[in-house]
Scaffold this active site. Structure first.
Site, PDB file in Angstrom:
ATOM      1  CG  ASN A 115       0.328  -0.027   2.682  1.00  0.00           C
ATOM      2  OD1 ASN A 115       0.352  -0.785   2.508  1.00  0.00           O
ATOM      3  ND2 ASN A 115      -0.748   0.324   3.323  1.00  0.00           N
ATOM      4  N   PRO A 139       9.483  -7.522  -1.679  1.00  0.00           N
ATOM      5  CG  PRO A 139       9.742  -6.611  -3.553  1.00  0.00           C
ATOM      6  CD  PRO A 139      10.269  -7.253  -2.146  1.00  0.00           C
ATOM      7  CD  GLU A 176       3.135   0.088  10.370  1.00  0.00           C
ATOM      8  OE1 GLU A 176       1.952  -0.329   9.940  1.00  0.00           O
ATOM      9  OE2 GLU A 176       4.013   0.599   8.752  1.00  0.00           O
ATOM     10  CG  LEU A 177       2.005  -6.612  13.410  1.00  0.00           C
ATOM     11  CD1 LEU A 177       2.511  -7.726  14.170  1.00  0.00           C
ATOM     12  CD2 LEU A 177       2.592  -6.845  12.143  1.00  0.00           C
ATOM     13  CB  CYS A 187      -1.430   1.212   8.677  1.00  0.00           C
ATOM     14  SG  CYS A 187       0.019   2.269   8.066  1.00  0.00           S
ATOM     15  CD  GLU A 224      -6.118  -2.498   9.139  1.00  0.00           C
ATOM     16  OE1 GLU A 224      -5.131  -1.169   8.690  1.00  0.00           O
ATOM     17  OE2 GLU A 224      -5.526  -3.155   9.257  1.00  0.00           O
ATOM     18  CD  GLU A 227       9.097   0.449   9.807  1.00  0.00           C
ATOM     19  OE1 GLU A 227       8.163   1.066   8.911  1.00  0.00           O
ATOM     20  OE2 GLU A 227       9.816  -0.591   8.710  1.00  0.00           O
TER      21      GLU A 227
END
Length: 479
Positions: free
Chosen positions: A151, A175, A249-250, A283, A382, A459
């Site tokens: 994304n 990726p 990073e979920l 996200c 989500e 990050e």
């Protein structure tokens, strides 16, 4: 080299094909094949690991000042390719071309920021109480495996590549198979900037053909994932087998609390802008809207107007302001969430279905729902799509409790004109990042990440490079 199709990068050489059959990338606007990508597997993983092992001693020994120079050259090479990267991004994920260069700029900032971090890897010396000196030295953690989602196909790899290189770690990037050309262009910029062979490698292809081999490799000492919570849980379990360090990073499900004392119409404009950005596939997108009961009508009126003003269309059209969802499966999920909410009593204020003038592509109208009950799936799961579910609250304590009702804790937002309420919201909302009267929470110089089921590690910011380092203590004493 001039890149016009996806390549894998192994040992400093770009590869157009592997022994396996190449994989297609589907255009989300037309459902046609954009291009083919090399399909890496076990053989390519082992080869990449061999090159990374060979590169580690020399790269880790390069002074941070020199690594910083290379990172800054990567940033300049990215600038030279800005338009090409933006076009590839727009084609592969369906984001409007008018919005794509912004992500490239954000990725360039990552390389510039971590160039400075590489220069500041000093460690420290402490005078020992027993005599001598206690020397604290940062050292590269080792080979890094980086797994990034589709994304944000420029910024997400940059957030992993830049700190890994700055810390002195070789990095192998896998990726998403949806964005191989975008990643190839980033890799080309790195090679052109002077990143040595084996220090950065890119393995394109299916996750199941690549990731398990990297997870089993003892020499891979750290993994960094941007992806879903279920995938994160799976990789954490696999990482335990070889005690790898993990940054995760979920998933997120960001709440927004809109108080009556805020500028409600201005808040609604911001909410619509950030909700429908990238067709909601962000996200940290605002996903659940808790609006104080007395002003919900004003909020809905403005948000609906903003949603209806969006121009849905092909991502390469400069007039388009919202493109399709990237994947057919994503659209199907969002449609199911809308149907469930309506069945439970929600009302569709605008949108709600596929546009009538689009019979190709994974398009879905920007949608605003009102009167959404807390037990609707869209308030629990989500959505990752262009749907804004709105409900109301009466007391601030109730709003905070309901905002904290999911296991996710990536981002949360609030709008208020009261300093006291802002403090209470900042303290009370359970999230790694909180925006008060603003959605601008992602910066190269600040930590980005969540808590609870939204992951661990950071990050960006000075904190991020620490996840790529081991800290060694030496007690230096002379007889």
């Amino acid at each position: 080299m001039s890149v016009d199709q996806p390549y894998a990068l192994i040992g400093g050489a770009f590869r157009k094909k592997t022994q396996q059959e190449s994989l297609p990338v589907i255009d989300p606007c037309t459902e046609e094949v954009l291009w083919l990508q090399p399909a890496c597997g076990a053989a390519e993983v082992e080869e990449a690991l061999e090159y990374a092992r060979a590169a580690l001693p020399a790269w880790s020994a390069v002074h941070g000042w020199e690594r910083g120079k290379i990172l800054r050259r990567i940033a300049r090479e990215m600038e030279a390719r800005r338009s090409a990267i933006a076009r590839a991004l727009s084609a592969e994920i369906g984001r409007p071309i008018s919005q794509s260069e912004g992500e490239v700029n954000a990725a360039i900032e990552q390389f510039d920021w971590f160039a400075g971090e590489a220069e500041r890897l000093f460690g420290e010396t402490i005078r020992s109480r027993q005599g001598g000196r206690l020397i604290v030295t940062p050292e590269p953690v080792g080979i890094v495996a980086a797994f990034s989602a589709w994304n944000f196909p420029v910024n997400l790899p940059a957030r992993k590549i830049a700190p890994a290189l700055a810390a002195g770690c070789p990095v192998i990037v896998r990726p998403s198979e949806q964005v191989p050309l975008t990643t190839t262009l980033i890799a080309e910029a790195c090679v052109s900037a002077g990143v040595p062979a084996g220090v950065l490698q890119v393995l394109t292809g299916r996750a199941n053909d690549i990731v398990p081999h990297l997870m089993r490799a003892e020499e891979v000492r750290k993994i960094s994932l941007t992806g879903s919570t279920p995938v994160g849980k799976m990789l954490l379990a696999q990482a335990a087998e070889t005690v790898k360090r993990c940054s995760m990073e979920l998933g997120g499900h960001s709440p927004v609390v809109v108080c009556a004392d805020s500028d409600v119409e201005a808040a609604a404009v911001q909410c619509a802008t950030f909700k429908f950005r990238n067709a909601g596939q962000v996200c940290i997108a605002p996903n659940r809207f808790y609006v104080e009961e007395s002003v919900v009508g004003k909020f809905l009126e403005k948000m609906v107007a903003e949603a209806r003003a969006l121009k849905l269309g092909d991502s390469r059209d400069p007039d388009t302001t919202m493109g399709p969802l990237t994947l057919a499966s994503g659209r199907n999920k969002v449609e199911g969430l809308i149907a469930d909410a309506v069945q439970r009593g929600a009302r569709i204020e605008t949108g709600g279905g596929r546009p009538e003038d689009r019979n190709k592509g994974f398009f879905l109208e920007p949608t605003v729902l009102s009167n959404v009950p807390d037990d609707a799936r869209i308030m629990i799961e989500e959505p990752f799509g262009p749907v804004a579910p709105v409900t109301t609250f009466r007391t601030l304590d109730d709003a905070i409790a309901r905002a904290n009702s999911t296991p996710y804790g990536l981002a949360a937002y609030a709008f208020t004109g009261s300093a006291a309420k802002a403090e209470k919201l900042s303290a009370g909302l359970r999230a790694g990042m909180v925006g008060i009267n603003s959605f601008l929470i992602a910066h190269a110089e600040t930590p980005f990440g969540g808590v609870d089921h939204s992951g661990m590690g950071r990050e960006g910011g000075r904190q991020a490079i620490q996840d790529y380092q081991n800290i060694k203590l030496t007690n230096m004493t002379w007889a």
